[in-house]
Design an enzyme around this catalytic site. Structure first.
Site, PDB file in Angstrom:
ATOM      1  N   HIS A  25      38.178  32.959  32.993  1.00  0.00           N
ATOM      2  CA  HIS A  25      38.140  34.407  32.744  1.00  0.00           C
ATOM      3  C   HIS A  25      36.708  34.918  32.575  1.00  0.00           C
ATOM      4  O   HIS A  25      36.447  36.110  32.774  1.00  0.00           O
ATOM      5  CB  HIS A  25      38.968  34.736  31.507  1.00  0.00           C
ATOM      6  CG  HIS A  25      39.470  36.143  31.450  1.00  0.00           C
ATOM      7  ND1 HIS A  25      38.772  37.215  31.967  1.00  0.00           N
ATOM      8  CD2 HIS A  25      40.614  36.676  30.934  1.00  0.00           C
ATOM      9  CE1 HIS A  25      39.456  38.329  31.774  1.00  0.00           C
ATOM     10  NE2 HIS A  25      40.574  38.027  31.157  1.00  0.00           N
ATOM     11  N   GLU A  58      44.985  43.901  51.673  1.00  0.00           N
ATOM     12  CA  GLU A  58      45.447  43.720  53.054  1.00  0.00           C
ATOM     13  C   GLU A  58      44.741  42.528  53.686  1.00  0.00           C
ATOM     14  O   GLU A  58      43.530  42.550  53.910  1.00  0.00           O
ATOM     15  CB  GLU A  58      45.162  44.984  53.871  1.00  0.00           C
ATOM     16  CG  GLU A  58      45.702  44.948  55.280  1.00  0.00           C
ATOM     17  CD  GLU A  58      47.192  45.243  55.365  1.00  0.00           C
ATOM     18  OE1 GLU A  58      47.913  44.426  55.955  1.00  0.00           O
ATOM     19  OE2 GLU A  58      47.615  46.298  54.840  1.00  0.00           O
TER      20      GLU A  58
END
Length: 457
Positions: free
Chosen positions: A173, A401
């Site tokens: 993280h 995408e």
């Protein structure tokens, strides 16, 4: 709205206990071009977040992009983006001069794993009900490496027998927050197309010193949302946020439809604070969850007037002057908080609860943000509250995408934790609805569920 409250939480179906995964390849990936060896400063926000986050992104079968083609494209794309994200191929270390944790950008390599499962995508169960066994889709460590030599970022491609596949990421993280990880995914996707020199859509800003503490540090606000801890001399890392011992928890997913969220907004506009709070989907959902969680807690039965504190993340990029670049690659979120007596949460107007949540966000001014960062320079500790609402709701991972299309679904891999409630988008309605993952002891879960639907009426 008569049928609005007739449904129950999403029933947890029988889930697979073994994904029957075969791991075929485990290798290191390096930047496709030479990068500078350097040490990367980590901010006080980054340092607290020294733990792994795993996400999975499911893709259905595509005749043009079988898993073996996708795997090679992703591996090549990963190598290209590592030129701009060289720290992903580095390792954590303690600077002997400053005793601070930082990233040694030493080109030691990022991880890449290729695997397959005996199941089809349609056979692994409801993707909305996070299955802990999904962690096998995003391994957190690689065999043959010592703990200090483990890659900070591992990408895994696991193919299903139907021709679909799941893309899994395990990242420390301290590398990313939610927004910067979304940008990383967009960059990775862009390099997966058949273009030799396609520029990145978002050039990451890797200067973590933009969030370095002031000199000298100035803690100008009280910070009840932060807990001090004592560290040994020379120690610079804290225990993970909300680290807790394993418990027997009942985990369930509660769905709030777009109609129900709209109804919560209407309720938030009623009462004495009508029009004074920012009525957003996040604020009303967080207020609703806060009330249910606080009142279902066994401590509230023993002490009905006790104070309850909810924590939730606020992105400070736009709140600083000058603002951080939107492409800032590190962690730029701080924990806002709201506090109230449980008696107020039970009997007070919903509009007042929403107002308190809103105040927690508006409290995060530029000066308050710097006070938190400077607090981390003066003390050691981490966010402290009754529980944390962690929102993956509108991060937009499912909108990335790739050449083979957008994910069928994207979600974090969840470990059932009593003190973390997770928000994530719905597989059907997307961000118009929200799924709420709650893990509680069975007796508290029963009360939480009853309150969840009672307060929707």
């Amino acid at each position: 709205m008569g049928t609005l409250y007739e449904h129950k939480h999403l029933e947890t179906p029988a889930i697979l206990q073994d994904l029957k995964i075969t791991y075929h390849e485990s290798s290191l990936v390096f930047p496709s071009q030479e990068t500078e060896k350097r040490s990367m400063f980590l901010s006080n926000i980054d340092k607290v977040l020294n733990f792994n986050v795993q996400t999975v992104h499911f893709f259905p079968h595509s005749s043009k992009f079988p898993p073996e083609v996708v795997t090679q494209k992703l591996k090549d794309a990963f190598s290209k983006v590592l030129v701009h994200y060289d720290f992903l191929a580095g390792r954590l270390k303690i600077n002997p001069q400053s005793s601070r944790m930082e990233i040694d950008c030493n080109v030691a390599g990022a991880g890449f794993v290729v695997a397959s499962t005996e199941f089809a995508l349609s056979e692994i169960g409801d993707l909305v009900n996070p299955n802990p066994v999904f962690q096998d889709f995003a391994v957190q460590s690689m065999e043959g490496f010592k703990a200090e030599d483990q890659p900070l970022c591992i990408v895994q491609v696991t193919s299903f027998k139907c021709g679909g596949f799941v893309l899994g990421f395990s990242t420390n993280h301290c590398l990313f927050d939610g927004l910067s990880f979304k940008h990383f995914l967009e960059n990775l996707a862009s390099q997966s197309y058949d273009h030799d020199h396609k520029p990145l859509p978002i050039i990451p800003c890797n200067d973590r010193a933009l969030l370095a503490a002031r000199s000298p540090p100035r803690v100008t606000f009280p910070h009840p949302e932060l807990l001090k801890i004592e560290l040994s001399v020379g120690e610079d890392t804290c225990p993970p946020v909300f680290d807790c011992s394993p418990q027997n928890l009942d985990a369930r997913v509660f769905r709030l439809s777009s109609d129900e969220i709209a109804h919560l907004k209407i309720m938030a506009k009623m009462g004495p604070n009508n029009g004074t709070s920012k009525i957003t989907g996040f604020n009303v959902v967080t207020a609703h969850i806060w009330r249910c969680k606080a009142l279902s807690c066994n401590e509230t039965m023993e002490n009905p007037s006790r104070m309850s504190t909810v924590l939730y993340a606020v992105d400070v990029r736009s709140r600083l002057k000058p603002p951080l670049p939107i492409s800032y690659s590190g962690n730029a979120v701080l924990s806002a908080y709201a506090m109230a007596p449980c008696t107020d949460l039970e009997t007070g107007p919903f509009s007042k609860i929403v107002e308190r949540v809103t105040e927690g966000s508006t409290r995060m001014t530029e000066e308050y943000a710097w006070s938190v960062i400077d607090w981390g320079e003066t003390y050691r500790g981490f966010p402290n509250g009754e529980f944390l609402v962690s929102s993956w709701w509108r991060l937009g991972f499912q909108e990335v995408e790739y050449p083979w299309g957008k994910p069928k679904y994207s979600c974090p891999i969840v470990y059932h934790r009593k003190d973390i409630i997770l928000l994530f988008p719905d597989i059907d309605e997307g961000v118009n609805a929200v799924n709420v993952l709650v893990a509680l002891p069975a007796d508290e879960m029963e009360k939480f569920e009853a309150l969840f639907y009672k307060f929707l009426k």
